[in-house]
Structures are given as structure tokens and as C-alpha cells.
Design an enzyme around this catalytic site. Sequence first.
Site, PDB file in Angstrom:
ATOM      1  N   HIS A 128      10.610  -3.163   5.971  1.00 28.50           N
ATOM      2  CA  HIS A 128       9.650  -3.187   6.990  1.00 28.50           C
ATOM      3  C   HIS A 128       9.287  -4.746   7.350  1.00 28.50           C
ATOM      4  O   HIS A 128       8.606  -5.394   6.615  1.00 28.50           O
ATOM      5  CB  HIS A 128       8.250  -2.468   6.706  1.00 28.50           C
ATOM      6  N   GLU A 175       8.281  -5.804   3.701  1.00 23.64           N
ATOM      7  CA  GLU A 175       7.904  -4.205   2.830  1.00 23.64           C
ATOM      8  C   GLU A 175       9.380  -3.457   2.521  1.00 23.64           C
ATOM      9  O   GLU A 175      10.078  -3.125   3.302  1.00 23.64           O
ATOM     10  CB  GLU A 175       6.907  -3.272   3.282  1.00 23.64           C
ATOM     11  N   ASN A 213      -0.194  -1.488   6.876  1.00 21.82           N
ATOM     12  CA  ASN A 213      -0.719  -0.482   7.931  1.00 21.82           C
ATOM     13  C   ASN A 213      -1.524   0.464   7.195  1.00 21.82           C
ATOM     14  O   ASN A 213      -2.454   0.960   7.967  1.00 21.82           O
ATOM     15  CB  ASN A 213       0.303   0.169   8.718  1.00 21.82           C
TER      16      ASN A 213
END
Length: 566
Positions: free
Chosen positions: A420, A432, A470
Site C-alpha cells: 500500500h 504498508e 486508514n
Amino acid sequence: MPLVIGVVGLGGLGEGLTKVLLANGAEVIGVDSDLDVLSRVHHRLSAPALTLATELVDLKRADLVIEALPEDFGTKETVLQRLVEPCAPGTVFLTTTSTLSVPKLAIASGAPDRVVGLRYSIPPPYGHHASLTGTSMASPEALHLARKAVRLAGTEIVSLGGRPAEAATALLYACMNRTMNLADAGHATVEDLDTALKLGCGLKFGPLHLLDLIGLDTVRSALRRLHEITGSDSYVPSPLLDRMVEEGHLGRKTGQGFHRYDDRGEIMPPPRTRVTNGEPREIREAGVVGAGLMGCGIAEILVVAGIPTTLVARSQERAEAARDRIRSSLTRGVQKGRMSEQDRQDVLARLTVSTGYESLHNADIVIESVAEDKAVKHGVLQGVDAHLKPGAIIVTTTSSLSVTGCASATSRPADVIGLHFFNPAPVMKLVEVVRTDHTADDVHATAHALVKWLRKTAVDCADRVGFIVNHVLFPYLNDAIGMLARTDVTVEEIDTAIVTAFHHPMGPFTLLDTIGLDVSLAILETLSAASPTGEPAPAAELRRLVAAGHLGTKTGSGFRLVNKGK
């Protein structure tokens, strides 16, 4: 004559205040009932102008006394009452409460004309801003001496107002609590959680490091108080926090919390480095599928790193537009002195654009960066899989879908991993890394080697919706919206308090407008759908703004009115 200042409670805040006051010429009398605490402070801060004691009566010479005890009304009330008798009639008392009523504590002390509130969000020497909270009962002399003492501590006095400061504290404490729950669930290591949120959100401190600096017992008391006030489960202290407090691991002040600290109170590196089993596979060529902003950004960092890369787009027009975008970005790099014109030409020579998966047949690794839609991603992954050579690695850049689900769409789940990247990919340092139960060890090792090759920082996290950043960031943004409905604080006040008190690069509403309210809503809906409790349910105000077309910076209005001409 130097100012004589007493500090009651030598935890994270009390020790920090003592350190900066001594450095700026004050005489300090530090009082704590714990002999181990006194021994630690003596070892760290030993100075001729420092006197350490266990009894409040030893503060009788103090011109001003700072109460720096945990966030418990009964404890603070008792100490303030007991300070009045031994201290001189003109002695001023500062209470460092972050969630309790200063007027109520002032009245309870028996000397309301001499009590002033002092709020640090981050304790010194790490925090350099504080607000003073006077009351209608506080004398001008008390406020004058309080300002003098705070400035002597090297602190800038800021005017945030009680409610905005309380709102900012509540938002950040819920954020820290959420991060602790991820650590407790084994979602990621403490170091990776702090690194992810620090780099992904541009923070000065990771939330668990900040918690150590404030003190785990102090934060737990504040969370309990916030839960009592609001009834929100966001403030129920993490079971991990309870266990650590009960074990005496209170953070920097005790030498151990979520991180370990040396004798000087400096953070120590973790006891071992990251272990990735298996040897990385060789990467000679790469592919990227997707010609959007993220796909172009990833292709750019690959070719800049020296990896020949083929970018696959849906049409020749989009492929050429992607090439032009990357060329323009590299040209700006030349203009800013980051590379030479020859370097730019060499980098561009490593880029190939195409419209078919067959052009990826020589790739050792292919990164898909297409729309965050399950059907679209799975279709792309199947198409890529059918054209890749054996042993080639497939990377999905999903930010909200299951990496395991993406891997199952291919015939080679052992060769699939999630990376990510954050937008814009050429600038943001965080990646990530999300492996599944099927991901081969050498694929995981290759992912880490690639991230390092790209000069970025990798953090490992479990395959769950939201990963790390997130999962923590968007509930925090949603909480900020909810505060507008529950309190009388404004968008501007909350943003200012978060930036000033906690050193964030921007407040939650500015960040929402920057990300895009429609994007934020979509991420919150995904997080909510994946949660057994349906939390965080997107705030009604967010839905209304999106429905009305107020999407933030890109439309000129969101939570703030944006002057697009600037």
C-alpha cells in the site's frame, strides 16, 4: 533572586517541567511520594538548584507550585488543599489538568484567587506550547506570576480556549486508544504502528511514543474521565493499557512503556531488527498496470530507482498521457536541481508504455494500481496472472480490499503480496506491506528489498480492512466531524488546537478537504462494512456535504471555503 518553583508529581510532565525550568535558571523543589521516582529524577537531572523531597511542607519557600499529578479530581483536590497551609500567602498554584474543571478545582483548593490552569498537550521538553486557564476568581498577580513561570520553562503561551483544547485532547486520546487496540490484537508491532502513523500522517511523534511521553497512567485516567463524560466506547481504555499500568510500565518516566528508554530517558532501539525469512528474488524488470495518479507515481519511482518498467494502460491514449505525466514530473525534478537532464533522459529510456498484458511476459514483479473495485481488481489480476512467467510476483496496491481475496483471484497465491503506497508515491516514504497466510517467505523478503531499493520505509501489517493508517486516521476524522454536532467548538478552533497543541501538519477538517470528502466517505463506508459493530458509521454531516457536491479542495468548498484562485 531566581524564582523558586515547586513541582508536585515527577512523572513525565513533572520531570519535563523540572528539566526545562532548571535549564532556564529557576530553583526547583521537586516533590514525589515515590522514592524510586525521586532516585530516577536525581540520576537524570542532578543539579545544584534542584531539591528533591517527599513532603509538601518542603514547598514552603516556593513562589509558585505546579501540580503535575494524574488526571483524577480527588487526588488533585487533596493536594491543592494541602498546599495552601504550608505555603506563603502569596504562593500561586498551577494545576495541569487536561479534562477537569479548573474553576471547580480552584474553589476546592480553598484559595481560588491563587489557582490557575496550565495545559500541556505534549510535556516539555518535547512540547513547547501550553495554554493558561484563568478563572473569574484568579487575581491579576496570580496570572502574572503564572505567565512568568511558564515563559521561564521555555514555553510559548497560546490561547486555544478551554473547549477547543479539550476537543483536541479527546480526539487524539481516542486515536491513541485505537492504536493500542491494534497493538493488543497483534495487528502490527509497536515500532511499525508508530512508524506507519508518523510517516503516513506527517506526525512529530507516533501515537504510542507520545503516550509514553505523557505517561500511561495519566492517559488512562483521562480516558476514563472522557468515557464517564461521553459514554463513548472510543474512550474505554484498551485492555493492553490497563495491563501495562498495573505492571508499572508507565512510559518514559519509568524507563519502559510501549518503547524502552535509557538512563537519560532517551528512546532505545528495539531489541532486534526485522526478520524476513527467505532470500529475495531477483528483480530485473517490473510492470505496472494502471495509468492513474498512483500508477504513474509508482512507475516513476521504479524507473528512477533503475528498474526497467512497462506501464500498461487501458488505451494507447491513456498510455501516452501516462508517459507525458511522468516526463513532466521528471522535468520538474531537473528544474529543481534534483537530477540532471542526462539523468532524466536515462530514466525515461527505462520506461515503456503499453496496452496489453502480453508486454509483461518478462517482468519479475508486476504492481496493479487500478480502481478500488473488487471486480475490476480481480479481473486485472487474472489477466496479469495469465501472461506472467513462473516465479513472477504480483503486487496489489489495494487500500481497502482483502489481499487474500485478491490473491485467490490468481493461480499463484503464494506469489501475491500487498504493497500500500501513499499518494503521491514519489514523495511519501511509507509503504504498508501486507502478506497473506499463503504468501511465500521469499516473496515477503522481495517486497521488503524492493521498498528499500525505492528508498522508502516498509511496515508490516495484518490483512484487514484499513491496514494501519486508514484504520486509525479515518475514525479520527469522523470523530472530529461528530464533535461539531455535540459541542460548540468550530472547524477553525479544532484545526488550530490540533496543529498548535499536538504539532500535526494540519487539522482534521483541512485534511478532510485535502483528501476529498467523497474519498473519505468511501473509506469510512468500507471500514464500517467490515466492522462487526458497524463502526465507524460515517457522520451524517459528511454524507450531506458529499450529496450536495461540497467535496473539499477539488470543488472549492467542503468544511472550509477554498479560494481556488490562490
